[in-house]
Design a protein around this motif. Sequence first.
Motif, PDB file in Angstrom:
ATOM      1  N   GLY A   1      -9.758  33.586  35.874  1.00  0.00           N
ATOM      2  CA  GLY A   1      -9.664  33.571  34.298  1.00  0.00           C
ATOM      3  C   GLY A   1      -8.268  33.478  33.880  1.00  0.00           C
ATOM      4  O   GLY A   1      -7.776  32.571  33.890  1.00  0.00           O
ATOM      5  N   THR A   2      -7.398  35.020  33.548  1.00  0.00           N
ATOM      6  CA  THR A   2      -6.106  34.897  33.223  1.00  0.00           C
ATOM      7  C   THR A   2      -5.465  35.973  33.519  1.00  0.00           C
ATOM      8  O   THR A   2      -5.974  36.853  34.065  1.00  0.00           O
ATOM      9  N   VAL A   3      -3.879  35.678  33.777  1.00  0.00           N
ATOM     10  CA  VAL A   3      -3.143  36.753  34.119  1.00  0.00           C
ATOM     11  C   VAL A   3      -2.147  36.936  33.005  1.00  0.00           C
ATOM     12  O   VAL A   3      -1.594  35.759  32.396  1.00  0.00           O
ATOM     13  N   ARG A   4      -1.576  38.117  32.585  1.00  0.00           N
ATOM     14  CA  ARG A   4      -0.804  38.316  31.731  1.00  0.00           C
ATOM     15  C   ARG A   4       0.347  39.217  32.028  1.00  0.00           C
ATOM     16  O   ARG A   4       0.182  40.242  32.872  1.00  0.00           O
ATOM     17  N   LEU A   5       1.722  38.840  32.105  1.00  0.00           N
ATOM     18  CA  LEU A   5       2.713  39.566  32.515  1.00  0.00           C
ATOM     19  C   LEU A   5       3.629  40.118  31.266  1.00  0.00           C
ATOM     20  O   LEU A   5       3.726  39.382  30.228  1.00  0.00           O
ATOM     21  N   GLU A   6       3.646  41.358  31.232  1.00  0.00           N
ATOM     22  CA  GLU A   6       3.906  42.031  30.120  1.00  0.00           C
ATOM     23  C   GLU A   6       5.334  42.779  30.629  1.00  0.00           C
ATOM     24  O   GLU A   6       5.279  43.792  31.681  1.00  0.00           O
ATOM     25  N   ARG A   7       6.831  42.751  29.969  1.00  0.00           N
ATOM     26  CA  ARG A   7       7.846  43.480  30.289  1.00  0.00           C
ATOM     27  C   ARG A   7       7.748  44.822  29.915  1.00  0.00           C
ATOM     28  O   ARG A   7       7.275  45.183  28.596  1.00  0.00           O
ATOM     29  N   ASP A   8       8.188  45.851  30.567  1.00  0.00           N
ATOM     30  CA  ASP A   8       8.240  47.300  30.090  1.00  0.00           C
ATOM     31  C   ASP A   8       9.216  47.425  29.090  1.00  0.00           C
ATOM     32  O   ASP A   8      10.392  47.372  29.364  1.00  0.00           O
ATOM     33  N   ARG A   9       8.897  47.657  27.825  1.00  0.00           N
ATOM     34  CA  ARG A   9      10.022  48.026  26.900  1.00  0.00           C
ATOM     35  C   ARG A   9      10.896  49.053  27.229  1.00  0.00           C
ATOM     36  O   ARG A   9      11.721  49.170  26.533  1.00  0.00           O
ATOM     37  N   GLU A  10      10.357  50.099  27.774  1.00  0.00           N
ATOM     38  CA  GLU A  10      11.126  51.203  28.079  1.00  0.00           C
ATOM     39  C   GLU A  10      12.143  51.218  29.491  1.00  0.00           C
ATOM     40  O   GLU A  10      12.974  51.720  29.658  1.00  0.00           O
ATOM     41  N   ASP A  11      11.531  50.004  30.198  1.00  0.00           N
ATOM     42  CA  ASP A  11      12.286  49.668  31.405  1.00  0.00           C
ATOM     43  C   ASP A  11      12.594  48.383  31.737  1.00  0.00           C
ATOM     44  O   ASP A  11      11.209  47.830  32.137  1.00  0.00           O
ATOM     45  N   PRO A  12      13.367  47.639  31.522  1.00  0.00           N
ATOM     46  CA  PRO A  12      13.519  46.211  31.748  1.00  0.00           C
ATOM     47  C   PRO A  12      13.158  45.647  33.032  1.00  0.00           C
ATOM     48  O   PRO A  12      12.943  44.440  33.383  1.00  0.00           O
ATOM     49  N   ASP A  13      13.143  46.416  34.010  1.00  0.00           N
ATOM     50  CA  ASP A  13      12.992  46.029  35.467  1.00  0.00           C
ATOM     51  C   ASP A  13      11.431  46.070  35.794  1.00  0.00           C
ATOM     52  O   ASP A  13      10.981  45.678  36.960  1.00  0.00           O
ATOM     53  N   GLY A  14      10.609  46.942  34.699  1.00  0.00           N
ATOM     54  CA  GLY A  14       9.349  47.183  35.088  1.00  0.00           C
ATOM     55  C   GLY A  14       8.403  46.136  34.525  1.00  0.00           C
ATOM     56  O   GLY A  14       8.579  45.818  33.255  1.00  0.00           O
ATOM     57  N   TRP A  15       7.263  45.600  35.132  1.00  0.00           N
ATOM     58  CA  TRP A  15       6.582  44.641  34.869  1.00  0.00           C
ATOM     59  C   TRP A  15       4.998  44.967  35.006  1.00  0.00           C
ATOM     60  O   TRP A  15       4.746  45.413  36.026  1.00  0.00           O
ATOM     61  N   LEU A  16       4.252  44.854  33.690  1.00  0.00           N
ATOM     62  CA  LEU A  16       2.919  45.196  33.898  1.00  0.00           C
ATOM     63  C   LEU A  16       1.946  43.907  34.267  1.00  0.00           C
ATOM     64  O   LEU A  16       2.306  42.888  33.378  1.00  0.00           O
ATOM     65  N   VAL A  17       1.077  43.880  35.101  1.00  0.00           N
ATOM     66  CA  VAL A  17       0.265  42.748  35.331  1.00  0.00           C
ATOM     67  C   VAL A  17      -1.066  42.832  35.111  1.00  0.00           C
ATOM     68  O   VAL A  17      -1.822  43.880  35.452  1.00  0.00           O
ATOM     69  N   LEU A  18      -1.566  42.258  33.902  1.00  0.00           N
ATOM     70  CA  LEU A  18      -3.055  42.278  33.628  1.00  0.00           C
ATOM     71  C   LEU A  18      -3.894  41.044  34.124  1.00  0.00           C
ATOM     72  O   LEU A  18      -3.449  39.984  33.712  1.00  0.00           O
ATOM     73  N   VAL A  19      -4.853  41.233  34.781  1.00  0.00           N
ATOM     74  CA  VAL A  19      -5.795  40.320  35.190  1.00  0.00           C
ATOM     75  C   VAL A  19      -7.005  40.410  34.194  1.00  0.00           C
ATOM     76  O   VAL A  19      -7.784  41.319  34.353  1.00  0.00           O
ATOM     77  N   ASN A  20      -7.331  39.404  33.792  1.00  0.00           N
ATOM     78  CA  ASN A  20      -8.436  39.325  32.816  1.00  0.00           C
ATOM     79  C   ASN A  20      -8.243  40.642  31.869  1.00  0.00           C
ATOM     80  O   ASN A  20      -9.557  41.042  31.335  1.00  0.00           O
ATOM     81  N   GLY A  21      -7.203  40.874  31.344  1.00  0.00           N
ATOM     82  CA  GLY A  21      -7.094  41.946  30.517  1.00  0.00           C
ATOM     83  C   GLY A  21      -7.067  43.300  30.982  1.00  0.00           C
ATOM     84  O   GLY A  21      -6.982  44.374  30.283  1.00  0.00           O
ATOM     85  N   VAL A  22      -7.074  43.393  32.307  1.00  0.00           N
ATOM     86  CA  VAL A  22      -7.283  44.759  32.893  1.00  0.00           C
ATOM     87  C   VAL A  22      -5.805  45.180  33.868  1.00  0.00           C
ATOM     88  O   VAL A  22      -5.587  44.186  34.412  1.00  0.00           O
ATOM     89  N   PRO A  23      -5.034  45.977  33.357  1.00  0.00           N
ATOM     90  CA  PRO A  23      -3.873  46.261  34.013  1.00  0.00           C
ATOM     91  C   PRO A  23      -4.202  46.720  35.721  1.00  0.00           C
ATOM     92  O   PRO A  23      -5.117  47.421  35.752  1.00  0.00           O
TER      93      PRO A  23
END
Length: 342
Positions: A34-56
Amino acid sequence: MPRSPRPRPQPRRAAARRGAVPAPVEGEALISTGTVRLERDREDPDGWLVLVNGVPSSYVDLADPEHLVFEYQQWTAAVLDAVHPPGPLRVVHLGGAGCAFPRYLAATRPGSRQLVLEVDERLVELVRRSFGASGAAGFRLKVADAREGVAALPDGGQDVVVRDAFAHDRVPAHLVTVEFLRDVDRALAPGGLWVANLADRPPMPHARAELATAAQVFAHVAVLAEPGVFRGRRYGNALLVASQRELPERELVRALSGGAAPARLVAGQEARHFSAGASVVTDAAVAALRPGGPSGPGTDPARPPQPEDPAQPEDPREPDDPREPRTSAGSTGTTPPEEPDA
């Protein structure tokens, strides 16, 4: 993998950067499933959220691998510390995503031998490129179906097998069955531990079925979750723990009752009562639910068979327990969209 869409980072523990890490790129990409999305944490630049098919699915802290955001991962860490003394472990992880927990173990138990089995080849490539997932990170990341990967393991070679594999918001049914758990038990060393993450909603039919199934293979089983989930108040994660060796219940209760994400442990007689009437999940039952099987086309193959009329489980806590549900920076801080009825 189902978790709150916006985990809030906890106060981090001091940790030194361990060399350069490839920089992730924010945005969405196609993967095999499907898809994967990487989102940088706006409160912590070292933190990254990985969402697979929209699911964290993972929160990776590039500066501090000991920083676990999702509450079920905090519980897993507490369980391992209560069961196994400090030192290296032999661990197989079923499901990878951003590999936050393997990174945590590599940092807290240096010298551990870890294998991560992830079915999605493109996701593996992206994780390696973005977060430096390689032997240098303290684990091996291999493209393989979890069940096939477990079947290839030698007998008695693992201290822990951790399942964190999802197809969207459900555990793939072939990773739930009694036949699969027998193979997991074969791969575990004496006293080895099976730890399985799942997501459930009242009356917790998935947790009940998985507990009943694990009890057919392991001598000692338990399940834990945030108290509000047991009370039937909301959807959330639960963690199944099983072993052929007696579980240290007192130490587990102590380890799980404190911290930012307290959990309630249900073990022993309480666990047997909790899973009473639940169906044991078998390969044959799963095959019957697949499209074109006896249940007919359109049946969800990722949903294990459940009791025909599951009753609401009683709250396994003592009647005078004063604790109220607490939301932490973990996996069940918000309620996701409703699942379709089975």
